[in-house]
Design a protein around this motif. Structure first.
Motif, PDB file in Angstrom:
ATOM      1  N   ARG A   1       8.901 -14.648 -25.453  1.00 49.25           N
ATOM      2  CA  ARG A   1       8.429 -14.938 -26.791  1.00 49.25           C
ATOM      3  C   ARG A   1       6.969 -15.343 -26.657  1.00 49.25           C
ATOM      4  NH1 ARG A   1      10.051 -19.312 -23.900  1.00 49.25           N
ATOM      5  NH2 ARG A   1       8.937 -21.187 -24.511  1.00 49.25           N
ATOM      6  N   ILE A   2       6.270 -15.422 -27.737  1.00 48.49           N
ATOM      7  CA  ILE A   2       4.890 -15.881 -27.669  1.00 48.49           C
ATOM      8  C   ILE A   2       4.884 -17.396 -27.489  1.00 48.49           C
ATOM      9  CG2 ILE A   2       2.785 -16.201 -28.984  1.00 48.49           C
ATOM     10  CD1 ILE A   2       2.800 -13.412 -28.729  1.00 48.49           C
ATOM     11  N   VAL A   3       4.199 -17.872 -26.472  1.00 49.38           N
ATOM     12  CA  VAL A   3       4.084 -19.315 -26.311  1.00 49.38           C
ATOM     13  C   VAL A   3       2.840 -19.816 -27.037  1.00 49.38           C
ATOM     14  CG1 VAL A   3       3.789 -21.179 -24.667  1.00 49.38           C
ATOM     15  CG2 VAL A   3       5.328 -19.298 -24.147  1.00 49.38           C
ATOM     16  N   ALA A   4       1.760 -19.085 -26.871  1.00 48.93           N
ATOM     17  CA  ALA A   4       0.539 -19.465 -27.576  1.00 48.93           C
ATOM     18  C   ALA A   4      -0.392 -18.277 -27.661  1.00 48.93           C
ATOM     19  CB  ALA A   4      -0.149 -20.610 -26.839  1.00 48.93           C
TER      20      ALA A   4
ATOM     21  N   ILE B   1       8.023 -11.124 -31.488  1.00 50.19           N
ATOM     22  CA  ILE B   1       6.615 -11.306 -31.133  1.00 50.19           C
ATOM     23  C   ILE B   1       5.742 -11.104 -32.369  1.00 50.19           C
ATOM     24  CG2 ILE B   1       4.710 -10.373 -29.770  1.00 50.19           C
ATOM     25  CD1 ILE B   1       6.734 -11.653 -28.031  1.00 50.19           C
ATOM     26  N   ASP B   2       4.794 -11.985 -32.540  1.00 48.76           N
ATOM     27  CA  ASP B   2       3.927 -11.967 -33.701  1.00 48.76           C
ATOM     28  C   ASP B   2       2.513 -12.297 -33.266  1.00 48.76           C
ATOM     29  OD1 ASP B   2       5.686 -11.688 -35.932  1.00 48.76           O
ATOM     30  OD2 ASP B   2       4.312 -13.021 -36.990  1.00 48.76           O
ATOM     31  N   PHE B   3       1.593 -11.375 -33.391  1.00 49.56           N
ATOM     32  CA  PHE B   3       0.215 -11.774 -33.123  1.00 49.56           C
ATOM     33  C   PHE B   3      -0.736 -10.732 -33.683  1.00 49.56           C
ATOM     34  CE2 PHE B   3       1.185  -9.121 -29.465  1.00 49.56           C
ATOM     35  CZ  PHE B   3       0.030  -8.390 -29.316  1.00 49.56           C
ATOM     36  N   GLU B   4      -1.979 -11.108 -33.772  1.00 48.63           N
ATOM     37  CA  GLU B   4      -2.998 -10.126 -34.094  1.00 48.63           C
ATOM     38  C   GLU B   4      -4.213 -10.459 -33.245  1.00 48.63           C
ATOM     39  OE1 GLU B   4      -3.013 -11.422 -38.277  1.00 48.63           O
ATOM     40  OE2 GLU B   4      -5.162 -11.691 -37.966  1.00 48.63           O
ATOM     41  N   VAL B   5      -5.038  -9.440 -33.011  1.00 51.30           N
ATOM     42  CA  VAL B   5      -6.200  -9.702 -32.169  1.00 51.30           C
ATOM     43  C   VAL B   5      -7.476  -9.425 -32.961  1.00 51.30           C
ATOM     44  CG1 VAL B   5      -4.929  -9.118 -30.097  1.00 51.30           C
ATOM     45  CG2 VAL B   5      -6.300  -7.381 -31.218  1.00 51.30           C
ATOM     46  N   GLU B   6      -8.540 -10.044 -32.508  1.00 47.23           N
ATOM     47  CA  GLU B   6      -9.813  -9.865 -33.199  1.00 47.23           C
ATOM     48  C   GLU B   6     -10.627  -8.771 -32.540  1.00 47.23           C
ATOM     49  OE1 GLU B   6     -12.478 -13.234 -34.115  1.00 47.23           O
ATOM     50  OE2 GLU B   6     -10.582 -14.289 -34.482  1.00 47.23           O
ATOM     51  N   GLU B   7     -11.405  -8.093 -33.324  1.00 47.57           N
ATOM     52  CA  GLU B   7     -12.214  -6.998 -32.798  1.00 47.57           C
ATOM     53  C   GLU B   7     -13.290  -7.548 -31.852  1.00 47.57           C
ATOM     54  OE1 GLU B   7     -14.248  -4.635 -35.752  1.00 47.57           O
ATOM     55  OE2 GLU B   7     -13.564  -2.849 -34.696  1.00 47.57           O
TER      56      GLU B   7
ATOM     57  N   ASP C   1       6.843  -9.394 -35.845  1.00 51.67           N
ATOM     58  CA  ASP C   1       8.298  -9.448 -35.623  1.00 51.67           C
ATOM     59  C   ASP C   1       8.794  -8.435 -34.600  1.00 51.67           C
ATOM     60  OD1 ASP C   1       8.568 -11.467 -37.328  1.00 51.67           O
ATOM     61  OD2 ASP C   1       9.446 -10.313 -38.962  1.00 51.67           O
ATOM     62  N   LEU C   2       8.048  -8.234 -33.548  1.00 52.35           N
ATOM     63  CA  LEU C   2       8.436  -7.201 -32.580  1.00 52.35           C
ATOM     64  C   LEU C   2       9.530  -7.722 -31.643  1.00 52.35           C
ATOM     65  CD1 LEU C   2       7.871  -4.470 -31.107  1.00 52.35           C
ATOM     66  CD2 LEU C   2       6.296  -5.740 -29.678  1.00 52.35           C
ATOM     67  N   THR C   3      10.623  -6.979 -31.582  1.00 47.74           N
ATOM     68  CA  THR C   3      11.673  -7.296 -30.629  1.00 47.74           C
ATOM     69  C   THR C   3      11.987  -6.041 -29.827  1.00 47.74           C
ATOM     70  OG1 THR C   3      12.672  -9.043 -31.926  1.00 47.74           O
ATOM     71  CG2 THR C   3      14.104  -7.929 -30.374  1.00 47.74           C
ATOM     72  N   VAL C   4      12.035  -6.206 -28.513  1.00 46.13           N
ATOM     73  CA  VAL C   4      12.361  -5.082 -27.654  1.00 46.13           C
ATOM     74  C   VAL C   4      13.491  -5.498 -26.734  1.00 46.13           C
ATOM     75  CG1 VAL C   4      11.544  -3.546 -25.838  1.00 46.13           C
ATOM     76  CG2 VAL C   4      10.009  -4.213 -27.666  1.00 46.13           C
ATOM     77  N   ALA C   5      14.515  -4.657 -26.663  1.00 45.73           N
ATOM     78  CA  ALA C   5      15.611  -4.938 -25.746  1.00 45.73           C
ATOM     79  C   ALA C   5      16.056  -3.631 -25.163  1.00 45.73           C
ATOM     80  CB  ALA C   5      16.761  -5.594 -26.496  1.00 45.73           C
TER      81      ALA C   5
ATOM     82  N   THR D   1      13.269  -2.534 -30.854  1.00 42.04           N
ATOM     83  CA  THR D   1      14.492  -2.805 -31.594  1.00 42.04           C
ATOM     84  C   THR D   1      14.157  -3.096 -33.051  1.00 42.04           C
ATOM     85  OG1 THR D   1      15.306  -3.760 -29.564  1.00 42.04           O
ATOM     86  CG2 THR D   1      16.603  -4.149 -31.521  1.00 42.04           C
ATOM     87  N   SER D   2      13.088  -3.811 -33.246  1.00 41.01           N
ATOM     88  CA  SER D   2      12.645  -4.042 -34.612  1.00 41.01           C
ATOM     89  C   SER D   2      11.178  -4.435 -34.574  1.00 41.01           C
ATOM     90  CB  SER D   2      13.457  -5.156 -35.258  1.00 41.01           C
ATOM     91  OG  SER D   2      13.158  -6.370 -34.621  1.00 41.01           O
ATOM     92  N   GLY D   3      10.579  -4.504 -35.730  1.00 43.44           N
ATOM     93  CA  GLY D   3       9.197  -4.967 -35.789  1.00 43.44           C
ATOM     94  C   GLY D   3       8.233  -3.897 -36.270  1.00 43.44           C
ATOM     95  N   ARG D   4       6.999  -4.349 -36.474  1.00 39.72           N
ATOM     96  CA  ARG D   4       5.994  -3.470 -37.035  1.00 39.72           C
ATOM     97  C   ARG D   4       4.734  -3.626 -36.213  1.00 39.72           C
ATOM     98  NH1 ARG D   4       3.335  -4.228 -42.366  1.00 39.72           N
ATOM     99  NH2 ARG D   4       3.994  -6.353 -41.996  1.00 39.72           N
ATOM    100  N   ILE D   5       4.099  -2.520 -35.889  1.00 41.36           N
ATOM    101  CA  ILE D   5       2.862  -2.575 -35.115  1.00 41.36           C
ATOM    102  C   ILE D   5       1.816  -1.748 -35.837  1.00 41.36           C
ATOM    103  CG2 ILE D   5       1.763  -1.872 -32.974  1.00 41.36           C
ATOM    104  CD1 ILE D   5       4.724  -2.239 -31.805  1.00 41.36           C
ATOM    105  N   LEU D   6       0.681  -2.354 -36.101  1.00 41.36           N
ATOM    106  CA  LEU D   6      -0.373  -1.624 -36.790  1.00 41.36           C
ATOM    107  C   LEU D   6      -1.643  -1.627 -35.949  1.00 41.36           C
ATOM    108  CD1 LEU D   6       0.055  -2.901 -40.452  1.00 41.36           C
ATOM    109  CD2 LEU D   6       0.897  -0.788 -39.446  1.00 41.36           C
ATOM    110  N   ILE D   7      -2.253  -0.464 -35.849  1.00 43.47           N
ATOM    111  CA  ILE D   7      -3.539  -0.322 -35.180  1.00 43.47           C
ATOM    112  C   ILE D   7      -4.551  -0.029 -36.281  1.00 43.47           C
ATOM    113  CG2 ILE D   7      -4.862   1.004 -33.496  1.00 43.47           C
ATOM    114  CD1 ILE D   7      -2.539  -0.315 -32.142  1.00 43.47           C
ATOM    115  N   TYR D   8      -5.455  -0.904 -36.518  1.00 44.30           N
ATOM    116  CA  TYR D   8      -6.400  -0.774 -37.636  1.00 44.30           C
ATOM    117  C   TYR D   8      -5.675  -0.381 -38.916  1.00 44.30           C
ATOM    118  CZ  TYR D   8     -10.502  -1.444 -34.725  1.00 44.30           C
ATOM    119  OH  TYR D   8     -11.441  -1.983 -33.899  1.00 44.30           O
ATOM    120  N   GLY D   9      -4.582  -1.066 -39.187  1.00 45.48           N
ATOM    121  CA  GLY D   9      -3.906  -0.881 -40.460  1.00 45.48           C
ATOM    122  C   GLY D   9      -2.978   0.310 -40.558  1.00 45.48           C
ATOM    123  N   GLU D  10      -2.882   1.098 -39.475  1.00 45.97           N
ATOM    124  CA  GLU D  10      -2.007   2.264 -39.536  1.00 45.97           C
ATOM    125  C   GLU D  10      -1.062   2.240 -38.348  1.00 45.97           C
ATOM    126  OE1 GLU D  10      -1.715   4.778 -41.604  1.00 45.97           O
ATOM    127  OE2 GLU D  10      -3.505   4.711 -42.873  1.00 45.97           O
ATOM    128  N   ILE D  11       0.029   3.007 -38.427  1.00 41.87           N
ATOM    129  CA  ILE D  11       0.921   3.053 -37.281  1.00 41.87           C
ATOM    130  C   ILE D  11       0.231   3.800 -36.140  1.00 41.87           C
ATOM    131  CG2 ILE D  11       3.062   2.885 -38.566  1.00 41.87           C
ATOM    132  CD1 ILE D  11       3.311   5.939 -38.214  1.00 41.87           C
TER     133      ILE D  11
END
Lengths: 265, 434, 465
Positions: free
Chosen positions: A223-226, A33-39, A19-23, A67-77
């Motif tokens: 926004r994320i398209v794919a 924005i919503d996504f996660e990446v694989e190792e 749910d990342l929003t930046v303005a 503006t809002s949202g949560r970002i985690l790097i290996y489960g931590e901020i």
């Protein structure tokens, strides 16, 4: 992909963005924005100019306020996981007239490890030299940085991130304006990093090389398209959505929202 | 305190130099050259000193000439050292103006025996003495400084009026200006020359450092109020005038409060302009810190009100759930805002008669219901739109729609309808109210 | 005229005075010199970081902003029955109001769309105005004399007392030590703030620390240099040092030395000419060092830069000439160049007209180049009025043409540039091409070709077009 993760799973995900929003300044840059990446993957972030590609990286690294949202790097901020993250900024982001040589710049990647107030000792200089060798720049260690070509400067930045020995690397347009030798050097490094299980996110803008470089893609246009494996998402339809057809209504609403609400949660 | 003719002349002098400076200052501030004003006003010192030493008096055209030359030299040297020596621009400015100032200072100290000129007078002026040095114009004794400043003001005004277009474009985009024929470099040097001349004309009354206050502070204040160049110039002139008047009055009045007679008018003019600036910074109509916080509060309140209305409407839809009540806990869960916001919103909704209390529970009035319906309609239309065009998964729609519903006007609603082809239900299967 | 000379002569210091000052016989002079040198040292060091942070003029606003603090401190001390000129008291006031000024600069830039330059100008002038107004009141105070406060504006070294010198020396030492300890941190902040942030360095706090050091230097310099010119102590030595080195550490040291030297000579001069404002003299000494550095700086000075570009230009023209001759001969007959056996006298030459038409150079320049090449024994003018290579010249020309074509080929195959564009590019790059790169290109493109063969050009030569 968007389900709820339990703690154990989350700590294995290199980057999770929710749910990342930046303005900034009335201008929406990233929306929901919503996504996660694989190792162990090399992931390309592609999209047209002004799509917020660099902003996405900067938001993850805490360089622009979200503006809002949560970002985690290996489960931590991010603040707690800094040592795991290497950053290769755009070449234009610094003044190359600065009075340091290439080795000094690469050593900067080690300053965090060296710690407050301590000088850069021989041991760390050797580590930096090793990183320079990996990008084929060992011969230029004592050159003043303004005397390097664009590609060499880019390789210095790359070496600085490598010296840090991180788990995840963020690179902002590393292929822009570089010569063939540098491009090759970067690609070699990418393969190398991948084979060591590191994760690399790269902001990229030339579509010809996408299939060749990236395992996965994040296709972005505000926004994320794919997102997903390159072979699955790098389709004509997705490209059209990313680069073509603007959703004017959405943009209008986002603009109105950021202008009127200006809510920083 | 006795207001005399002398005070009138002092105020007129102050106003004239403030106006002359503010006119040019607008372009300095817009072009981010504020510190160039600082540099030039320091650097004219050797020009002045040389003119004094050569002509032996203040009453001469030599002075302007000397100052103009040094003013241009400052700009030229700064540019040269910046480009040839590859020294960062503000640093090269620093090198040039401190050097010239030091030269000027030494010249004045050395020549102090020859002419009546002391560094203090150059730095913070002697506006109190202005009315004593007069010339007769149309049988009225007019202070020499007033004549000089009027000339300079007219000169600056003519420059700004005739070259308004060129100044505007070269402030906005120097490269574009050069391509369309308004040579930005020439504009730059003419502007710098006029700044130098204005500085010299003003230095007697307000001194070379306080000139910076007049050059920069009124235009900066005006920029806080408006974004339009023409308005900005007019407002800056107004503020300049006000600072001059307030400055002199303040110089005579303020020290009385702590038991002293009066103080330097020049200093107080700078203080007055500073006061006006900081008042504008805090309470300004558009960008003021206070107004921004107030605006923010109103926006939050509006959004909270709308959220509560939406909440009540949705609870009304779920007829079988009676144990859910709108209270601050639920409100926090849904919106993330705290109790203060909740109670403010509830009170203002009650005052607006949008909700009423029924059996200890809140209920929508008819007016409230109409507004809530429109909101929910926007919300669900957005969900339909986002689902259709962005392929957002179902569980993701609410978040964006929740934000957009607060900024959706009727025009946008119509477009949404068009794009979503008049749905009756949202993607979750809920009815879209008419 | 004689009168003026006499006047100047009479102002020169007596010989005994001169010796007294130069031999540091005077305790007070020694004190002043040490104090001002340390001030210059500290100013040079912190100034270097400010210069690289592109905040050179921040110090100017801060120094002007100290005036109200001085004036208010004076009033408070007098009102409490003390001596209004107690230096630590005045400097504390200066420090506090300097910090206030800096805070307001940040407030303005953070909360409005005004840029830093306007914020600096506003704080500078308004604070100075406040100071002047309060000084205006002080002058009318019955108690305590305001005379002497002026020295904070222009600087006056003569009034320095032992305890003042200790204060300056102590603060300067603290600044120097802090800068050395935080050298690494400050340098990463100045070079790449964003990167420093991602590495977890507290950029905002480091910035504030740097600002506090600037305020400190300003405050301890107020007495000797004065608030108008103190900025010079932080800008000029740093800007001068940049001309001498490309290394940050050396730049800091050089700036410190220049700062200290300005202080030393400035203090000596102002001890000799007591009437002159000390601050101005110190600044002029450092300006002199700046202009010397601007012209003669070893690494970026104008002379060295012009010399380097002149040398490069000469090298490039020489290479152009040799390549033109070589390609001219090649056009005439390819085989003539391939054989080592033939004596150089048997090789064909090239006419002046051909060379003139080959490149866009003026006849005068071409003749000059040829004359130079002849005197360097690379080319000689044969009996047939044509220009021939000597043996050395031929070897050199072969090397140049070879580099050029290797590079062209490389660009064509790897960088996908249009062949027409390559020639120009190659001219530029080849001259900076090192041996290792040439070796690599060779291996890459021509592993099987023997060294003596002149590579074929990848694009048609001028005549064949």
């Amino acid at each position: 992909m968007n389900g709820i993760h339990n703690v154990e799973n989350v700590s294995k995900i290199p980057v999770l963005v929710h749910d990342l929003t930046v303005a900034y300044q009335h201008k929406p840059v990233l929306w929901d924005i919503d996504f996660e990446v694989e190792e162990g993957q090399v992931i390309g972030i592609i999209g047209p100019n002004g799509a917020g590609k660099s902003t996405l990286i900067k938001a993850i690294l805490g360089l622009v306020p979200k503006t809002s949202g949560r970002i985690l790097i290996y489960g931590e901020i991010y603040k707690k996981q800094r040592s795991l993250v290497g950053y290769v900024p755009q070449r234009e982001s610094v003044d190359w007239d600065f009075p340091v040589n290439a080795l000094d710049v690469v050593s900067m990647g080690l300053y965090g490890k060296i710690g407050w107030c301590k000088p850069v000792t021989k041991h760390y200089k050797n580590l930096a030299m090793f990183a320079m060798e990996r990008v084929g720049m060992a011969d230029y260690a004592h050159r003043q940085i303004s005397q390097l070509s664009g590609g060499q400067q880019q390789r210095i930045f790359l070496a600085r991130a490598l010296a840090q020995d991180a788990q995840i690397y963020f690179m902002d347009e590393p292929f822009v304006g570089v010569d063939a030798a540098t491009e090759k050097a970067i690609v070699t490094i990418l393969h190398d990093l991948k084979s060591k299980g590191k994760t690399v996110l790269i902001v990229h803008h030339t579509l010809q090389t996408v299939k060749q470089y990236f395992d996965s893609l994040i296709m972005l246009n505000m926004r994320i398209v794919a997102t997903g494996l390159t072979k699955n998402v790098f389709t004509q339809e997705n490209l059209h959505k990313t680069y073509g057809g603007r959703l004017t209504l959405l943009e209008e609403a986002v603009q109105a929202y950021t202008r009127e609400a200006r809510i920083h949660e | 305190m006795n207001w005399t003719d002398l005070d009138n002349w002092i105020v007129i002098t102050g106003i004239l130099s403030a106006l002359s400076c503010a006119l040019l200052g607008n372009f300095m501030v817009l072009r981010r050259l504020s510190m160039m004003g600082d540099a030039i006003s320091h650097a004219v010192l050797p020009g002045l000193a040389a003119a004094f030493l050569i002509s032996g008096s203040r009453d001469s055209i030599t002075m302007f000439f000397g100052a103009a030359v040094v003013g241009i030299l400052t700009a030229v040297f700064t540019d040269l050292i910046h480009r040839l020596g590859k020294v960062e621009e503000s640093a090269s400015m620093g090198v040039v103006f401190t050097t010239l100032f030091a030269v000027g200072l030494i010249m004045i100290v050395k020549g102090a025996d020859a002419v009546d000129l002391d560094p203090g007078c150059v730095l913070y002026g002697a506006i109190e003495l202005v009315p004593l040095d007069t010339k007769t114009v149309f049988n009225i004794p007019v202070p020499r400084a007033v004549i000089v400043l009027t000339t300079v003001f007219v000169l600056n005004a003519l420059f700004v009026i005739f070259f308004y277009k060129e100044l505007k474009i070269s402030s906005f985009d120097p490269e574009l200006a050069t391509t369309v024929g308004a040579n930005a470099l020439w504009m730059h040097f003419i502007l710098m020359t006029l700044v130098a001349v204005t500085t010299v004309a003003s230095f007697e009354s307000v001194g070379s450092i306080l000139v910076i206050a007049m050059l920069i502070v009124p235009p900066a204040t005006a920029w806080l109020i408006t974004d339009r160049l023409r308005t900005m110039i007019l407002i800056s002139l107004l503020i300049a005038e006000l600072s001059a008047v307030l400055g002199h009055v303040g110089a005579l009045k303020l020290p009385n409060f702590i038991g002293y007679e009066d103080t330097s008018t020049a200093g107080m003019i700078a203080v007055a302009s500073g006061a006006l600036f900081f008042i504008t910074l805090f309470f300004g109509p558009k960008h003021g810190i206070v107004i921004k916080s107030v605006e923010r509060f109103w926006t939050l309140l509006r959004i909270s009100r709308e959220d509560i209305l939406g909440l009540l409407y949705r609870l009304g839809e779920l007829k079988n759930v009676n144990d859910l009540q709108v209270n601050s806990d639920l409100f926090r869960k849904v919106t993330g805002y705290g109790k203060g916001m909740y109670f403010s919103a509830i009170i203002s909704l009650k005052l607006d008669k949008k909700i009423c209390v029924d059996n200890g529970n809140f209920k929508l009035t008819d007016r409230g219901k109409r507004m809530a319906k429109s909101l929910i309609r926007s919300h669900r239309l957005w969900e339909a739109y986002l689902h259709k065009y962005l392929n957002l998964p179902i569980d993701h729609l609410h978040f964006s729609a929740e934000r957009f519903e607060h900024v959706t006007d009727s025009k946008m609603q119509k477009q949404l309808l068009l794009k979503t082809e008049l749905p009756t239900q949202d993607p979750h299967g809920k009815d879209i109210p008419e | 005229m004689n009168k003026i000379l006499l006047n100047i002569y009479s102002q020169l210091p007596e010989r005994t005075d001169l010796m007294r000052v130069l031999l540091l016989k005077d305790y007070n002079t020694r004190l002043v010199i040490v104090g001002v040198m340390l001030l210059g040292l500290a100013g040079g060091i912190i100034g270097t970081f400010m210069l690289l942070r592109k905040r050179s003029l921040m110090g100017d606003a801060v120094s002007h902003a100290t005036l109200p603090g001085i004036a208010i401190a004076f009033m408070i001390m007098v009102a409490n029955g003390g001596d209004g000129k107690f230096l630590p008291g005045l400097l504390s006031g200066a420090f506090l109001s300097g910090i206030t000024g800096m805070g307001l600069i940040l407030l303005i830039t953070q909360t409005s769309h005004l840029k830093e330059d306007a914020a600096l100008g506003i704080v500078l002038s308004v604070f100075f105005g406040i100071g002047v107004s309060i000084l205006g009141i002080i002058q009318k105070m019955s108690k305590g004399s305001a005379a002497g406060l002026e020295s904070f504006i222009y600087g006056k070294t003569a009034s320095m007392l032992t305890r003042d010198a200790y204060l300056i020396a102590g603060t300067a030492m603290i600044i120097v030590v802090l800068c050395l300890f935080l050298f690494k941190e400050f340098s990463i902040l100045c070079f790449d703030q964003d990167y420093a942030g991602t590495q977890g360095w507290p950029t905002v706090r480091l910035d504030i620390a740097m600002m506090l050091l600037v305020v400190s230097v300003t405050v301890i310099g107020l007495q000797s240099v004065g608030l108008i010119l103190i900025i010079a102590i932080m800008v000029i030595p740093a800007a001068s040092a940049r001309f001498w080195t490309d290394s940050l550490f050396r730049m800091v040291i050089i700036a410190a030395v220049i700062g200290a030297a300005s202080g030393l000579f400035g203090a000596i001069l102002s001890a000799l000419f007591e009437k002159l404002p000390a601050g101005a003299i110190i600044v002029l000494v450092s300006s002199f060092i700046f202009s010397v550095s601007l012209f003669f700086g070893y690494s970026r000075g104008l002379c060295i830069r012009y010399f380097m570009s002149w040398k490069l230009e000469k090298k490039v023209s020489r290479q152009h000439l040799l390549r033109s001759i070589c390609e001219g001969i090649e056009n005439f007959d390819k085989n003539l160049l391939d054989t080592q056996l033939k004596k150089c006298s048997q090789r064909p030459g090239i006419t002046l007209d051909y060379l003139l038409s080959d490149r866009s150079w003026s006849k005068r320049k071409l003749l000059k180049l040829l004359a130079e090449a002849i005197s360097d024994d690379l080319v000689y003018r044969g009996a047939d009025d044509k220009y021939h290579f000597t043996e050395d010249g031929f070897v050199e020309a072969k090397r140049i043409v070879r580099n050029h074509r290797l590079w062209e080929t490389y660009l064509i195959f790897y960088a996908e540039l249009a062949p027409g564009k390559v020639d120009r590019d190659a001219d530029q790059i080849e001259h900076v091409l090192g041996h290792s790169m040439v070796d690599r290109l060779e291996r890459l493109l021509l592993s099987e070709q023997p060294d003596s063969v002149l590579l074929p050009s990848p694009h048609p030569l001028a005549d064949e077009k």
